[in-house]
Design a protein around this motif. Structure first.
Motif, PDB file in Angstrom:
ATOM      1  N   VAL A 543      33.296  46.144  35.977  1.00 53.33           N
ATOM      2  CA  VAL A 543      33.294  45.185  34.870  1.00 53.33           C
ATOM      3  C   VAL A 543      34.495  44.261  35.031  1.00 53.33           C
ATOM      4  CG1 VAL A 543      32.131  46.744  33.268  1.00 53.33           C
ATOM      5  CG2 VAL A 543      34.625  46.728  33.380  1.00 53.33           C
ATOM      6  N   SER A 544      34.444  43.123  34.360  1.00 55.12           N
ATOM      7  CA  SER A 544      35.555  42.177  34.412  1.00 55.12           C
ATOM      8  C   SER A 544      36.575  42.508  33.333  1.00 55.12           C
ATOM      9  CB  SER A 544      35.043  40.743  34.215  1.00 55.12           C
ATOM     10  OG  SER A 544      34.139  40.393  35.241  1.00 55.12           O
ATOM     11  N   GLY A 545      37.839  42.203  33.630  1.00 52.46           N
ATOM     12  CA  GLY A 545      38.894  42.434  32.656  1.00 52.46           C
ATOM     13  C   GLY A 545      40.167  42.928  33.297  1.00 52.46           C
ATOM     14  N   VAL A 546      41.103  43.348  32.445  1.00 50.47           N
ATOM     15  CA  VAL A 546      42.405  43.817  32.917  1.00 50.47           C
ATOM     16  C   VAL A 546      42.345  45.322  33.133  1.00 50.47           C
ATOM     17  CG1 VAL A 546      44.862  44.014  32.392  1.00 50.47           C
ATOM     18  CG2 VAL A 546      43.610  41.952  31.728  1.00 50.47           C
ATOM     19  N   TYR A 547      42.543  45.728  34.388  1.00 48.91           N
ATOM     20  CA  TYR A 547      42.547  47.135  34.780  1.00 48.91           C
ATOM     21  C   TYR A 547      43.989  47.645  34.852  1.00 48.91           C
ATOM     22  CZ  TYR A 547      37.633  46.986  36.319  1.00 48.91           C
ATOM     23  OH  TYR A 547      36.271  46.886  36.378  1.00 48.91           O
ATOM     24  N   GLU A 584      44.165  41.840  36.642  1.00 50.15           N
ATOM     25  CA  GLU A 584      42.869  41.335  36.194  1.00 50.15           C
ATOM     26  C   GLU A 584      41.906  41.293  37.371  1.00 50.15           C
ATOM     27  OE1 GLU A 584      40.923  37.804  33.433  1.00 50.15           O
ATOM     28  OE2 GLU A 584      43.083  37.891  33.777  1.00 50.15           O
ATOM     29  N   GLU A 586      37.562  40.930  38.550  1.00 50.29           N
ATOM     30  CA  GLU A 586      36.289  40.365  38.135  1.00 50.29           C
ATOM     31  C   GLU A 586      35.133  41.157  38.738  1.00 50.29           C
ATOM     32  OE1 GLU A 586      33.848  36.159  38.695  1.00 50.29           O
ATOM     33  OE2 GLU A 586      36.049  36.154  38.787  1.00 50.29           O
ATOM     34  N   PRO A 613      39.015  48.133  31.851  1.00 51.07           N
ATOM     35  CA  PRO A 613      39.371  47.190  30.786  1.00 51.07           C
ATOM     36  C   PRO A 613      38.876  47.650  29.423  1.00 51.07           C
ATOM     37  CG  PRO A 613      38.494  46.040  32.696  1.00 51.07           C
ATOM     38  CD  PRO A 613      38.273  47.499  32.935  1.00 51.07           C
ATOM     39  N   LYS A 614      39.718  47.423  28.437  1.00 54.39           N
ATOM     40  CA  LYS A 614      39.391  47.745  27.045  1.00 54.39           C
ATOM     41  C   LYS A 614      38.998  49.206  26.857  1.00 54.39           C
ATOM     42  CE  LYS A 614      37.840  43.016  26.125  1.00 54.39           C
ATOM     43  NZ  LYS A 614      36.722  42.151  25.658  1.00 54.39           N
TER      44      LYS A 614
END
Length: 895
Positions: A543-547, A584, A586, A613-614
Motif C-alpha cells: 500500500v502507499s504511505g509512510v512506512y 514514504e 508507493e 502506513p496508518k
C-alpha cells in the motif's frame, strides 16, 4: 704418511660412532603414551609423568594449551549439548530438556542423544581438520542437567527433566547412553563416542542471583530420596564419564570441593571412576564469596584435594604456587591429571582418525533430513493438551484464523537456552500457515513479552511476498552474500536466496549449514566471528504511505533504499538493538534495497521488519484481526530472553533469570482477556520452560496447549496437533500450581509441600497430566500375589484399550503409595512409565515389574542407609499422579 693414516682412522672412527649413534636413535623405543598396543591407563600415566609442573597445571583448566614437545594438542573442554550441539554453529535443535521430559519416553530421548553425539563427533573432526580447537568444538559435553526442578520460579528448570527423581533418572540414563555410544547397535570398539556430564552435583536449583553465595542444609532424607538418586543412576547404570560440581555450598562445603559429596558419596559409595569438573568459576567462589579459604592458592588446592580434577575458570593457575607453598603435592595433581588424560585417550584424541570408528561419521549427517524428522517427532511428542472442550482439533476448512501473541513468530520461543543454530527454524505462525495454505491467517503481535521491556524484535518481519532478489524475478526473498571478512571485502563464500531476513546464529556464523547443504565446495566456511553479510534485491510495498522500516541487529548494520542510506550503525558493535526510520513508499513501485550486516563477537542476530502506513497500535491491531476471524490462536508465555541462567533481567515478575510471579505476564493477560471479550473462541498456546498459573485461562478458554521450547520444528509440530494430524500425548513433568497457592520460600530446600510427591494441596494441573483427542480405558489389574518379601518381584499386569475415535498414545504411569506409613515420607512416587500407541479400538496388555528393595526404598536417618519399611502399600496405575484408574493393595514383610 703416518699423519695421514692417523687422520683417516680418526675420521673412520667418528663416522662409525655417528653411524652407531644414528642406529641407536632409529631403534629407540616408542614412548608408552604413543604406543597403541598399551592400554589407555598406561598411556595416560606415561604422558603425565613426562610433564613439568607448569605443564601439568595448564592441563587442569578447561582451556588446556598445547604442549608441542610432547605432541599434545590444545583442547578446550567446555562444550554444551543439552538439546542439540550448542554454540558451535548449525545443528539440529530438539525440544528443550523439559520438553523432552514431557514426552515421558526415555527411548525417544536416547535416540535424540545419539543424533546429538553423531553431530558432535562430525563437527569436532571437521573443526580439528582445520586446526580449530576452540570452545564448543570438542567432545566433552556438559550435559545433561539432572537437578530436580523443585520450584517453578527457577529459570534454569527448563534445562532439567522435571520434578521427579524417577523420571529424571530414566531420561538421564538414556541420554547419557546415547551421548557416550553405549548402545547395542553402536560399533564395538574401545573408544567412547563423546563424554556426558551429570550436573550440577548436588542440591542445586536456584535462586540464580544467590547461587555463588548460599549454603544448603537439606535433611538426610531429602538428600538421599530427592537430590541424589538421579546422579546415582547415571553413575551406576549409565557409567557417565563426568560429573560437574555446583556453585553453592552444601552443609558448609563448596559443592565443587566437598569431601562428602565428591569423595565419600560419589567415589567411595557409588564407585565413580570418571572425572569431576567445576561449574565455571565455582572454585573462585570458594575464596571470593564463600570465604571458606582466603586465597586462590588455598582454593585451588582444596578443589583438587576434595575431588575436582578440572577447573572451568582460572583459579587452578594458582596450583603452581600452591605446590611450592606446600598446600598440595605434585603427586596429588598427577592423580587428577591421569583421569583427565585417560578420558582424552578414550575419546581417541591421541590416535589417528582412521583408527577411531566414531571419526568416520560424515559431516553431511549434521542437520540431515533424518535428524530434522526426529526433531519434528520429539516436538510432537512433547506437546501437552491441558484443556479441550471439543474445539480441537481445528478444521482445516476454516476461512479466517487470527494468530496473536508475542511468541507466535519468535524463533527464541523455539530455542530456550543452550542451543545451536537451526538451519530453518519454523515458528508457530509459520507452522500454522504451512498447515492451512488455503486459509487466511492474519497475525498481530499485540503486546510485548513482558511489561517494561523494549523488545527489539517487536517489528513484524517483512514476509517473502514483499521481497524479490532482482527486477522481474519470480523468486521471493533477497539475495544474500556471505563474506568471511567483517567489511564485505573479497569474494563471497556463498550466494543464496534468503526468504526472510530473520536470523539468529548462536555464538557462531551460519558456517555449518552452508557447508552441510553442499553450497560451498572447497571453502572451509565463515569464521565464528568477524564476518559479514549483504542482502540485496527489491522491496514491493503493498500500500502507499509512510512506512516504519526496522532493523534489529547485534553489532553493525546498514540499510539503503534506492541508493540512500537510511540506517547506519556500522561503526557500532553492540548488543541487540532496534533501529527504525520512516520512509514514504508507493504501492506498485519496486524499491532497490540493500542491507549490510557484520558480526563482531558471540551471538549474531539480524531482522528486517516494518510497520505499514496508518497501522494501528499493536494492541488495537490484534483486536481488529481477532474480530474478523473465526478462531483466535493466542501464542504467548515465555522465552529464554526472560528466564534462564543468571540473567540481567529485572521486569515485573522476573529477576535475575528466575521468576517472582508464576502467572502469565500481566501485559499478556490483559490482551488475552480482551481477545476473549470479542466472543470468538480463543485457543491458547503456551511457550516456556516451567509451570504457569493460568487459572483464568483454564476457567474461560475452550482449549489450552503447552508447547515448551519445542526446537527447530516446533511450529510444524504445534500445527500438527492443532489441526489433528497428530494426537497430543505429552505429559507434565512438573506440577502446575494455582495462582493463589502460597509456595514455600524459594531458597528453602526442604521438599515439604513441594512437587506432587509432597504437595498436599490441589494442583491446577497435576504431575503426569495431559489430555488426548481420544479416550483410553484401563481394566483387569492383576498383581501376582498379595504379600511380598523385600527381595521378591511384584508383577503387575493390566489391559489398556483405545475406546475413542482417534488413534493415539497413552502414557501409563505406575505409582506406589504407602498406607499408614511408619514415618514421614513421600505421599506417592512414580515407579514405572510406558508410552503406548493404540489404533482406534485396539487393546493391549501391559506388564510392569517392581522390586521392593529398589522401588520402596526410603532413607533411614538413624541407620544412615536405605531401608524398606514393612507395611501396606497401594499400587496405583493411571493417566496422571491424580488420575488413578486402577488400584491394588499389597503387604510388604521385612525380617
Amino acid at each position: 704418511m703416518a699423519l695421514f693414516r692417523s687422520l683417516l682412522l680418526m675420521l673412520i672412527g667418528s663416522a662409525s660412532s655417528l653411524c652407531l649413534s644414528q642406529q641407536a636413535t632409529s631403534i629407540a623405543p616408542t614412548p608408552i603414551y604413543k604406543d597403541q598396543s598399551r592400554n589407555f591407563e598406561m598411556r595416560a600415566a606415561d604422558l603425565v609423568a613426562r610433564m613439568t609442573l607448569e605443564e601439568k597445571v595448564s592441563q587442569m583448566l578447561n582451556d588446556a594449551p598445547a604442549i608441542p614437545r610432547l605432541g599434545v594438542p590444545k583442547y578446550e573442554w567446555w562444550n554444551e549439548a543439552l538439546h542439540g550441539v550448542a554454540r558451535a554453529g548449525d545443528a539440529t535443535v530438539f525440544p528443550q530438556a523439559i520438553g523432552l521430559a514431557a514426552t515421558f519416553d526415555p527411548e525417544l530421548v536416547g535416540k535424540v542423544a545419539r543424533v546429538i553425539s553423531d553431530e558432535g563427533r562430525a563437527k569436532h573432526h571437521a573443526f580439528a581438520k582445520r586446526d580449530q580447537r576452540l570452545r564448543y568444538q570438542g567432545l566433552t559435553f556438559w550435559s545433561p542437567n539432572i537437578n530436580i526442578f523443585r520450584d517453578p520460579r527457577w529459570g534454569r528448570g527448563q534445562e532439567t527433566y522435571g520434578e521427579d527423581p524417577y523420571l529424571t533418572s530414566r531420561m538421564g540414563v538414556e541420554f547419557v547412553k546415547g551421548l557416550q555410544g553405549d548402545y547395542t547397535d553402536a560399533p564395538t570398539h574401545k573408544y567412547r563416542k563423546t563424554d556426558a556430564t551429570a550436573k550440577h552435583f548436588a542440591v542445586h536449583s536456584g535462586p540464580e542471583a544467590d547461587r555463588h553465595r548460599f549454603d544448603v542444609y537439606p535433611s538426610e532424607r531429602d538428600l538421599y530420596e530427592t537430590y541424589l538418586p538421579a546422579f546415582k543412576a547415571l553413575v551406576q547404570e549409565a557409567n557417565v564419564a563426568s560429573v560437574m560440581g555446583a556453585y553453592n555450598r552444601v552443609n558448609g562445603e563448596s559443592a565443587s570441593a566437598s569431601q562428602r559429596l565428591l569423595i565419600d558419596v560419589l567415589r567411595k559409595d557409588w564407585g565413580f571412576t570418571g572425572y569431576v569438573v567445576s561449574d565455571c568459576d565455582s572454585i573462585e567462589d570458594i575464596f571470593l564469596y564463600h570465604k571458606i579459604v582466603k586465597t586462590a592458592e588455598e582454593a585451588a588446592a582444596l578443589g583438587v584435594r576434595k575431588g575436582t580434577e578440572l577447573n572451568c575458570g582460572k583459579t587452578y593457575h594458582a596450583l603452581v604456587g600452591a605446590v611450592k607453598k606446600g598446600l598440595i603435592t605434585e603427586a596429588e595433581l598427577d592423580d587428577s591429571l591421569r583421569r583427565l588424560f585417560l578420558t582424552r585417550f578414550r575419546l581417541g584424541m591421541f590416535d589417528a582418525d582412521s583408527d577411531v570408528p566414531w571419526a568416520q561419521i560424515p559431516y553431511s549427517i549434521n542437520q540431515s533430513a533424518e535428524h530434522d524428522q526426529l526433531a519434528h517427532k520429539a516436538a510432537q511428542s512433547s506437546i501437552v493438551l491441558l484443556k479441550n472442550n471439543g474445539i480441537l482439533p481445528l478444521k482445516k476448512s476454516l476461512k479466517k484464523i487470527a494468530v496473536i501473541g508475542p511468541t507466535a513468530d519468535e524463533v527464541m520461543s523455539l530455542l530456550g537456552n543452550y542451543y545451536g543454530t537451526p538451519a530453518a527454524p519454523v515458528t508457530i505462525l509459520q507452522g500454522i500457515r504451512a498447515a492451512v495454505p488455503n486459509t487466511q491467517v492474519s497475525y498481530a503481535r499485540g503486546v510485548d513479552l513482558v511489561e517494561g521491556r523494549e523488545d527489539p524484535r517487536a517489528a513484524t518481519v517483512i514476509e517473502p511476498t514483499y521481497l524479490r532478489p532482482s527486477p522481474n524475478s519470480t523468486e521471493q526473498g533477497l539475495l544474500g552474500e556471505y563474506f568471511k571478512t567483517a567489511d564485505l571485502t573479497g569474494a563471497p563464500l556463498l550466494t543464496r536466496i534468503d526468504a526472510r531476513i530473520a536470523f539468529r546464529w548462536d555464538r557462531g556464523a551460519p558456517t555449518d549449514s552452508l557447508v552441510a547443504r553442499g553450497e560451498i565446495a572447497a571453502v572451509a566456511g565463515l569464521p565464528s566471528d568477524n564476518y559479514s553479510v549483504r542482502w540485496t534485491g527489491q522491496l514491493l510495498p503493498p500500500v502507499s504511505g509512510v512506512y516504519e522500516l526496522n532493523v534489529s541487529a547485534n553489532d553493525g548494520v546498514r540499510l539503503t533504499i534506492n541508493g540512500k542510506t537510511l540506517i547506519d550503525s556500522w561503526a557500532l558493535a553492540e548488543r541487540l538493538r532496534s533501529h527504525s526510520v520512516a520512509v514514504e513508499l508507493e504501492a506498485g513501485k519496486a524499491y532497490d534495497i540493500r542491507l549490510d550486516y557484520f558480526e563482531d563477537i558471540r551471538d549474531a542476530e539480524v531482522r528486517l521488519g516494518w510497520r505499514l502506513p496508518k497501522a494501528k497500535a499493536p494492541f488495537e491491531e490484534a483486536i481488529e484481526i481477532a474480530q474478523d476471524a473465526e478462531v483466535i490462536i493466542f501464542v504467548g508465555g515465555l522465552t529464554g530472553d526472560v528466564e534462564g541462567e543468571e540473567m540481567k533481567v529485572n521486569y515485573p515478575g522476573f529477576a535475575g533469570g528466575d521468576r517472582t510471579d508464576i502467572r502469565l505476564p500481566a501485559i499478556q493477560q490483559k490482551l488475552l482477556e480482551a481477545l476473549h471479550k470479542t466472543g470468538k473462541p480463543v485457543v491458547m498456546v503456551l511457550t516456556g520452560g516451567a509451570a504457569m498459573a493460568i487459572d483464568w485461562a483454564d476457567q474461560n478458554l475452550p482449549a489450552i496447549l503447552m508447547g515448551w521450547y519445542p526446537g527447530q520444528r516446533g511450529g510444524n509440530a504445534m500445527a500438527d496437533v492443532l489441526f489433528g494430524d497428530v494426537n497430543p500425548a505429552g505429559r507434565l513433568p512438573v506440577t502446575f500450581y494455582k495462582a493463589d497457592e502460597k509456595l514455600p520460600a524459594f531458597d528453602d530446600y526442604s521438599m515439604h509441600n513441594r512437587t506432587y510427591r509432597y504437595f498436599s494441596g490441589e494442583a491446577l494441573y497435576p504431575f503426569g497430566y495431559g489430555l488426548s483427542y481420544t479416550r483410553f480405558s484401563y481394566s483387569n489389574l492383576n498383581v501376582n500375589q498379595k504379600t511380598f518379601a523385600a527381595d521378591e518381584s511384584i508383577k503387575v499386569r493390566m489391559q489398556l484399550k483405545n475406546t475413542g475415535k482417534y488413534a493415539g498414545d497413552e502414557v501409563v504411569q505406575v505409582y506406589i503409595k504407602p498406607i499408614n506409613p511408619q514415618r514421614a515420607r513421600a505421599l506417592k512416587e512414580l515407579r514405572a512409565v510406558e508410552r503406548v500407541h493404540l489404533q482406534k479400538g485396539e487393546q493391549q496388555e501391559l506388564s510392569f515389574t517392581l522390586l521392593p528393595n529398589k522401588d520402596l526404598l526410603i532413607y533411614d536417618e538413624q541407620k544412615k542407609a536405605y531401608a524398606v519399611d514393612a507395611g501396606r502399600y497401594e499400587i496405583q496405575v493411571g493417566a496422571s499422579s491424580s488420575d488413578i484408574r486402577l488400584r491394588q493393595e499389597i503387604d510388604i514383610s521385612v525380617p
